[in-house]
Design a protein around this motif. Structure first.
Motif, PDB file in Angstrom:
ATOM      1  N   THR A 297     -15.465  -6.960 -42.166  1.00 35.30           N
ATOM      2  CA  THR A 297     -15.011  -6.392 -40.901  1.00 35.30           C
ATOM      3  C   THR A 297     -13.529  -6.042 -40.975  1.00 35.30           C
ATOM      4  O   THR A 297     -13.109  -4.974 -40.537  1.00 35.30           O
ATOM      5  N   THR A 298     -12.747  -6.948 -41.552  1.00 30.54           N
ATOM      6  CA  THR A 298     -11.313  -6.696 -41.691  1.00 30.54           C
ATOM      7  C   THR A 298     -11.059  -5.517 -42.625  1.00 30.54           C
ATOM      8  O   THR A 298     -10.191  -4.677 -42.358  1.00 30.54           O
ATOM      9  N   ALA A 299     -11.812  -5.442 -43.717  1.00 30.49           N
ATOM     10  CA  ALA A 299     -11.667  -4.315 -44.640  1.00 30.49           C
ATOM     11  C   ALA A 299     -12.037  -3.003 -43.954  1.00 30.49           C
ATOM     12  O   ALA A 299     -11.359  -1.982 -44.123  1.00 30.49           O
TER      13      ALA A 299
ATOM     14  N   PRO B 284     -10.316  -5.210 -33.342  1.00 35.95           N
ATOM     15  CA  PRO B 284      -9.709  -6.526 -33.599  1.00 35.95           C
ATOM     16  C   PRO B 284     -10.460  -7.670 -32.911  1.00 35.95           C
ATOM     17  O   PRO B 284     -10.530  -8.781 -33.448  1.00 35.95           O
ATOM     18  N   PHE B 285     -11.030  -7.408 -31.762  1.00 35.98           N
ATOM     19  CA  PHE B 285     -11.787  -8.441 -31.057  1.00 35.98           C
ATOM     20  C   PHE B 285     -13.103  -8.756 -31.769  1.00 35.98           C
ATOM     21  O   PHE B 285     -13.546  -9.898 -31.796  1.00 35.98           O
ATOM     22  N   VAL B 286     -13.710  -7.733 -32.363  1.00 33.35           N
ATOM     23  CA  VAL B 286     -14.926  -7.947 -33.153  1.00 33.35           C
ATOM     24  C   VAL B 286     -14.584  -8.811 -34.367  1.00 33.35           C
ATOM     25  O   VAL B 286     -15.278  -9.785 -34.675  1.00 33.35           O
ATOM     26  N   ALA B 287     -13.500  -8.464 -35.053  1.00 31.01           N
ATOM     27  CA  ALA B 287     -13.070  -9.236 -36.224  1.00 31.01           C
ATOM     28  C   ALA B 287     -12.760 -10.676 -35.831  1.00 31.01           C
ATOM     29  O   ALA B 287     -13.143 -11.623 -36.524  1.00 31.01           O
TER      30      ALA B 287
ATOM     31  N   ALA C 199      -9.325  -1.816 -41.677  1.00 33.50           N
ATOM     32  CA  ALA C 199      -8.217  -1.198 -42.402  1.00 33.50           C
ATOM     33  C   ALA C 199      -8.597   0.173 -42.959  1.00 33.50           C
ATOM     34  O   ALA C 199      -7.768   1.078 -42.995  1.00 33.50           O
ATOM     35  N   ALA C 200      -9.846   0.341 -43.389  1.00 32.15           N
ATOM     36  CA  ALA C 200     -10.251   1.578 -44.067  1.00 32.15           C
ATOM     37  C   ALA C 200     -10.699   2.689 -43.121  1.00 32.15           C
ATOM     38  O   ALA C 200     -10.487   3.875 -43.421  1.00 32.15           O
ATOM     39  N   LEU C 201     -11.331   2.353 -42.017  1.00 29.73           N
ATOM     40  CA  LEU C 201     -11.911   3.384 -41.149  1.00 29.73           C
ATOM     41  C   LEU C 201     -10.920   4.417 -40.618  1.00 29.73           C
ATOM     42  O   LEU C 201     -11.282   5.588 -40.487  1.00 29.73           O
ATOM     43  N   PRO C 202      -9.677   4.051 -40.314  1.00 28.64           N
ATOM     44  CA  PRO C 202      -8.757   5.101 -39.832  1.00 28.64           C
ATOM     45  C   PRO C 202      -8.523   6.211 -40.852  1.00 28.64           C
ATOM     46  O   PRO C 202      -8.156   7.329 -40.481  1.00 28.64           O
TER      47      PRO C 202
END
Length: 77
Positions: free
Chosen positions: A29-31, A51-54, A34-37
């Protein structure tokens, strides 16, 4: 200072513990956060929500760490 050691059943813990699985999901999720944008048009989850999901995934791992996980303790008895 003592050298850290793995638990005797480390492979079993990695395969069966909820904590390990949830932490892997948290890392993914964190990766993804960072990558999706950098991927054009890949807005699966709103940036304000991600961030809330992470956090939810990592918090679930924290809770799972304190729950009895029967699959890990069956061989201990």
């Amino acid at each position: 200072m003592k050298r850290p050691k793995l638990v005797p059943n480390a492979r079993r813990v990695l395969r069966h513990s909820w904590t390990s699985h949830i932490l892997i999901a948290g890392g993914l999720t964190t990766a993804a956060e960072a990558a999706l944008p950098y991927l054009a048009g890949a807005e699966l989850i709103a940036p304000a929500v991600f961030p809330f999901v992470a956090f939810g995934v990592v918090f679930a791992a924290f809770v799972a760490r304190y729950l009895v996980q029967e699959a890990l303790h069956d061989g201990d008895r």
